[in-house]
Write an enzyme that holds these catalytic residues in place. Structure first.
Site, PDB file in Angstrom:
ATOM      1  N   THR A 164       0.860  -1.185   0.000  1.00  0.00           N
ATOM      2  CA  THR A 164       0.000   0.000   0.000  1.00  0.00           C
ATOM      3  C   THR A 164       0.896   1.234   0.000  1.00  0.00           C
ATOM      4  O   THR A 164       2.062   1.140   0.391  1.00  0.00           O
ATOM      5  CB  THR A 164      -0.882   0.024   1.261  1.00  0.00           C
ATOM      6  OG1 THR A 164      -0.012   0.021   2.399  1.00  0.00           O
ATOM      7  CG2 THR A 164      -1.775  -1.195   1.328  1.00  0.00           C
ATOM      8  N   GLU A 196      -5.837  -3.693  -1.217  1.00  0.00           N
ATOM      9  CA  GLU A 196      -6.201  -4.816  -0.347  1.00  0.00           C
ATOM     10  C   GLU A 196      -7.319  -5.670  -0.933  1.00  0.00           C
ATOM     11  O   GLU A 196      -7.669  -6.708  -0.400  1.00  0.00           O
ATOM     12  CB  GLU A 196      -6.649  -4.286   1.031  1.00  0.00           C
ATOM     13  CG  GLU A 196      -5.532  -3.736   1.895  1.00  0.00           C
ATOM     14  CD  GLU A 196      -5.244  -2.261   1.634  1.00  0.00           C
ATOM     15  OE1 GLU A 196      -5.559  -1.762   0.530  1.00  0.00           O
ATOM     16  OE2 GLU A 196      -4.682  -1.611   2.531  1.00  0.00           O
ATOM     17  N   LYS A 238     -14.559  17.467  10.519  1.00  0.00           N
ATOM     18  CA  LYS A 238     -15.475  17.444  11.666  1.00  0.00           C
ATOM     19  C   LYS A 238     -15.698  18.871  12.146  1.00  0.00           C
ATOM     20  O   LYS A 238     -14.879  19.435  12.859  1.00  0.00           O
ATOM     21  CB  LYS A 238     -14.897  16.554  12.771  1.00  0.00           C
ATOM     22  CG  LYS A 238     -14.924  15.102  12.321  1.00  0.00           C
ATOM     23  CD  LYS A 238     -14.236  14.167  13.270  1.00  0.00           C
ATOM     24  CE  LYS A 238     -14.193  12.788  12.647  1.00  0.00           C
ATOM     25  NZ  LYS A 238     -12.869  12.233  12.497  1.00  0.00           N
ATOM     26  N   TRP A 257     -20.214  15.985  10.424  1.00  0.00           N
ATOM     27  CA  TRP A 257     -19.236  15.606   9.418  1.00  0.00           C
ATOM     28  C   TRP A 257     -19.513  16.303   8.081  1.00  0.00           C
ATOM     29  O   TRP A 257     -20.652  16.347   7.625  1.00  0.00           O
ATOM     30  CB  TRP A 257     -19.273  14.089   9.187  1.00  0.00           C
ATOM     31  CG  TRP A 257     -18.643  13.311  10.287  1.00  0.00           C
ATOM     32  CD1 TRP A 257     -18.324  13.775  11.531  1.00  0.00           C
ATOM     33  CD2 TRP A 257     -18.266  11.930  10.256  1.00  0.00           C
ATOM     34  NE1 TRP A 257     -17.767  12.761  12.280  1.00  0.00           N
ATOM     35  CE2 TRP A 257     -17.730  11.618  11.528  1.00  0.00           C
ATOM     36  CE3 TRP A 257     -18.333  10.929   9.301  1.00  0.00           C
ATOM     37  CZ2 TRP A 257     -17.252  10.357  11.857  1.00  0.00           C
ATOM     38  CZ3 TRP A 257     -17.868   9.665   9.613  1.00  0.00           C
ATOM     39  CH2 TRP A 257     -17.329   9.382  10.883  1.00  0.00           C
TER      40      TRP A 257
HETATM   41  P1  AMP Z   1      -5.258   2.156  -3.507  1.00  0.00           P
HETATM   42  O1  AMP Z   1      -5.066   0.984  -2.653  1.00  0.00           O
HETATM   43  O2  AMP Z   1      -4.022   2.973  -3.687  1.00  0.00           O
HETATM   44  O3  AMP Z   1      -5.904   1.824  -4.805  1.00  0.00           O
HETATM   45  O4  AMP Z   1      -6.270   3.117  -2.730  1.00  0.00           O
HETATM   46  C1  AMP Z   1      -7.545   2.699  -2.331  1.00  0.00           C
HETATM   47  C2  AMP Z   1      -8.364   3.885  -1.885  1.00  0.00           C
HETATM   48  O5  AMP Z   1      -8.563   4.786  -2.972  1.00  0.00           O
HETATM   49  C3  AMP Z   1      -9.762   3.542  -1.440  1.00  0.00           C
HETATM   50  O6  AMP Z   1      -9.800   3.056  -0.131  1.00  0.00           O
HETATM   51  C4  AMP Z   1     -10.470   4.864  -1.603  1.00  0.00           C
HETATM   52  O7  AMP Z   1     -10.224   5.731  -0.512  1.00  0.00           O
HETATM   53  C5  AMP Z   1      -9.805   5.454  -2.822  1.00  0.00           C
HETATM   54  N1  AMP Z   1     -10.631   5.215  -4.005  1.00  0.00           N
HETATM   55  C6  AMP Z   1     -10.517   4.221  -4.906  1.00  0.00           C
HETATM   56  N2  AMP Z   1     -11.446   4.344  -5.869  1.00  0.00           N
HETATM   57  C7  AMP Z   1     -12.172   5.448  -5.579  1.00  0.00           C
HETATM   58  C8  AMP Z   1     -13.287   6.108  -6.178  1.00  0.00           C
HETATM   59  N3  AMP Z   1     -13.838   5.680  -7.306  1.00  0.00           N
HETATM   60  N4  AMP Z   1     -13.763   7.217  -5.572  1.00  0.00           N
HETATM   61  C9  AMP Z   1     -13.223   7.681  -4.431  1.00  0.00           C
HETATM   62  N5  AMP Z   1     -12.164   7.110  -3.825  1.00  0.00           N
HETATM   63  C10 AMP Z   1     -11.651   6.003  -4.384  1.00  0.00           C
END
Ligand code: AMP
Length: 547
Positions: free
Chosen positions: A187, A333, A442, A447
């Site tokens: 990550t 994940e 917040k 929120w």
């Molecule tokens: P990653 O593991 O780098 O792909 O990041 C995952 C995170 O990206 C998710 O938990 C979300 O917070 C954000 N994310 C992924 N897709 C979207 C989406 N379509 N809209 C908003 N946030 C997203």
């Protein structure tokens, strides 16, 4: 229980490339290379070379099942071969995001104990600087031919083409347990060290079925797929595996992500389905705006995910270019697919505006992903499209824990994983992200969604990109501050933007101020780097008041 009489064939990644080579052997894989020219070959060629590489890994480099092999590489045919060779022989393909800070790269190579690193020419200097701190690495395979081998200080630098040249490809993929680890991706770790997500053969194959399903991304043998999302970002959303599963033509864009280069490949290769984060599409839209005679004739579907797809972007693709947008959500994940924004039959007769209102949501769960939202105590909240809570997920391609136990137990008592996202679920199953739990603002105990405010701001025609963060406020604890990158040549002022927002968000959500910036910081996976913005602007309102 009565056991079924069905063959127990393991779901292995090698079966994907075998299927592609056996049944779609002449389908093309096209790559923009780092060396320059466009490279073309077929699935049959790819399998042969992947097998040669597997032979070389075992026979020449002494790689054993379970060993981790790292890659620092763009989307291209050699990277594709490495994926299949490494996982196919039973080792673990560790894709490394080269946009991470160098110290983070060193950390994850050491944490993963990578035995060899495969590296594109672009990243040789980066590795030369890091090499002294990479304790487990025995050698570096430079992904090029002899003619392009660079002068390098890397000890034990091996040329990829030379490595596989004298292998004959007469190799049979081994069979093993489908739960065997196949690949590893860390990550991005905006807070704390990156953590490793260890995928299995079974999870990867099941996820590929989902990508190919009509309500997934609907990828099929009729498609030409261009994964712009990098192979080091959540496995290019699983598309290079899914493409082999269905025999789709693949176009790999290499290192060139600018609007003009992406457009060129979309156009000349007749790409029908492509996928990337919103920032990539923003660059494409800017290129198209500068060249308004250009069209996207072949492009049927564009997948937008990784960050929220702005409404204006969805509308532009749909109306001006007749391209369907699939808004998708997922995370490293989750292999990564969690939801897709495909419409249901009941939406068919909706007006354009009503359809867009469904599409701006992040979509509904695909089969294989169970979702629920909960309050801080873990109680499930109603699926009414209004109540928001912690988004929890469970399924056969979702992590059960990080590599080497980092982060401890990450599942609740029912086996659900906390995504760290805050979201609503509506009665039709569509999920909408309100925020990352750590980005939600917040204000006086209530929120405010930074994502909703950002979406409303980018709807303004002179706003190229927007970020909203919660900043300290003497009375309300936190209030929203809007940071804006104007479009080229624009002189739009704060009042005009706040006016635009007034009709779109509740009055008490209105940002306390608008700051104009030349650019916004992004993470290694293209998301807004809000920790940096909070560091920089966290006291903005306090200082303004004091001043
Ligand atoms: P990653 O593991 O780098 O792909 O990041 C995952 C995170 O990206 C998710 O938990 C979300 O917070 C954000 N994310 C992924 N897709 C979207 C989406 N379509 N809209 C908003 N946030 C997203």
């Amino acid at each position: 229980m009565l056991k079924g009489l069905i063959q127990e064939r393991p779901l292995l990644i090698s079966s994907l490339i075998d299927f592609a080579a056996d049944y779609h052997g002449d389908t093309e894989i096209v790559s923009r290379t780092i060396e320059g020219p466009i490279h073309r070959y077929t699935y049959a060629d790819a399998r042969l070379r992947a097998k040669k590489l597997a032979q070389a890994l075992i026979g020449k480099l002494g790689v054993e099942p379970g060993d981790r092999i790292g890659t620092l590489a763009w989307n291209g045919y050699r990277h594709f071969e490495i994926w299949y060779a490494v996982s196919g022989m039973g080792a673990v393909c560790h894709t490394i995001n080269p946009r991470l800070f160098p110290e983070q790269i060193a950390y994850i190579v050491n944490h993963a104990e990578d035995k060899y690193l495969f590296v594109d020419l672009t990243f040789v200097p980066l590795l030369e600087a890091l090499a002294p701190s990479l304790s487990s690495v025995r050698g570096y395979v430079i992904m090029t031919d002899e003619a392009h081998m660079p002068e390098t200080t890397l000890a034990n630098a091996i040329c990829y083409e030379t490595l596989i040249a004298d292998c004959d490809g007469d190799y049979v993929w081994p069979e093993f347990d489908e739960m065997t680890a196949s690949s590893l991706c860390y990550t991005s770790g905006t807070t704390g060290n990156p953590k490793g997500v260890l995928y299995a053969h079974r999870s990867t194959v099941l996820h590929s079925f989902c990508v190919c399903s009509v309500d997934g991304l609907g990828l099929g043998s009729h498609d030409t797929l261009m994964p712009v999302v990098p192979m080091f970002h959540a496995n290019a959303w699983g598309t290079p595996y899914a493409a082999a599963m269905c025999g789709a033509k693949i176009v790999f864009p290499g290192a060139a992500m600018d609007g003009a280069s992406i457009y060129e490949l979309l156009d000349t290769e007749g790409v029908t389905l492509t996928a990337a984060v919103p920032t990539v599409w923003l660059m494409l839209m800017q290129h198209l705006a500068r060249n308004d005679q250009l069209t996207l004739d072949a492009l049927e579907k564009v997948v937008i995910g990784g960050s929220a797809a702005p409404q204006s972007m969805i509308e532009l693709f749909e109306t001006r270019y007749d391209t369907r947008v699939i808004h998708a959500w997922g995370m490293t994940e989750m292999s990564p697919l969690g939801t897709t924004g495909n419409l249901k039959a009941k939406h068919k007769d909706l007006s354009f505006e009503e359809k867009i209102a469904v599409q701006v949501k992040q979509g509904r769960a695909v089969y294989g992903v169970e979702m629920k939202i909960t309050d801080d105590e873990g109680n499930e909240l109603p699926r009414d499209g209004k109540t928001f809570g912690h988004l929890m997920v469970r399924g056969p391609w979702i992590t059960s824990g990080y590599f080497k136990g980092d982060g401890g137990n990450v599942l609740d008592e029912d086996g659900f994983f906390d995504t760290g996202d805050v979201a609503t679920l509506d009665p039709d199953g569509y999920m909408q992200i309100t925020d990352r739990a750590k980005d939600v603002i917040k204000s006086g105990g209530e929120w405010i969604s930074s994502i909703d405010l950002e979406n409303a701001a980018v709807d303004h025609p002179e706003v190229a990109e927007a970020a909203v963060i919660g900043v300290k406020h003497p009375k309300w604890d936190e209030r929203p501050l809007l940071l804006v990158v104007r479009t080229e040549g624009s002189t739009v002022d704060a009042e005009a933007i706040l006016d635009h927002l007034r009709s779109r968000v509740a009055k008490w959500w209105l940002p306390d101020d608008v700051v104009f910036v030349d650019e916004l910081p992004h993470t290694a996976t293209g998301k807004l780097l809000k920790t940096k913005l909070r560091d920089e602007y966290g006291d903005y309102l306090m200082q303004r008041q004091a001043g």
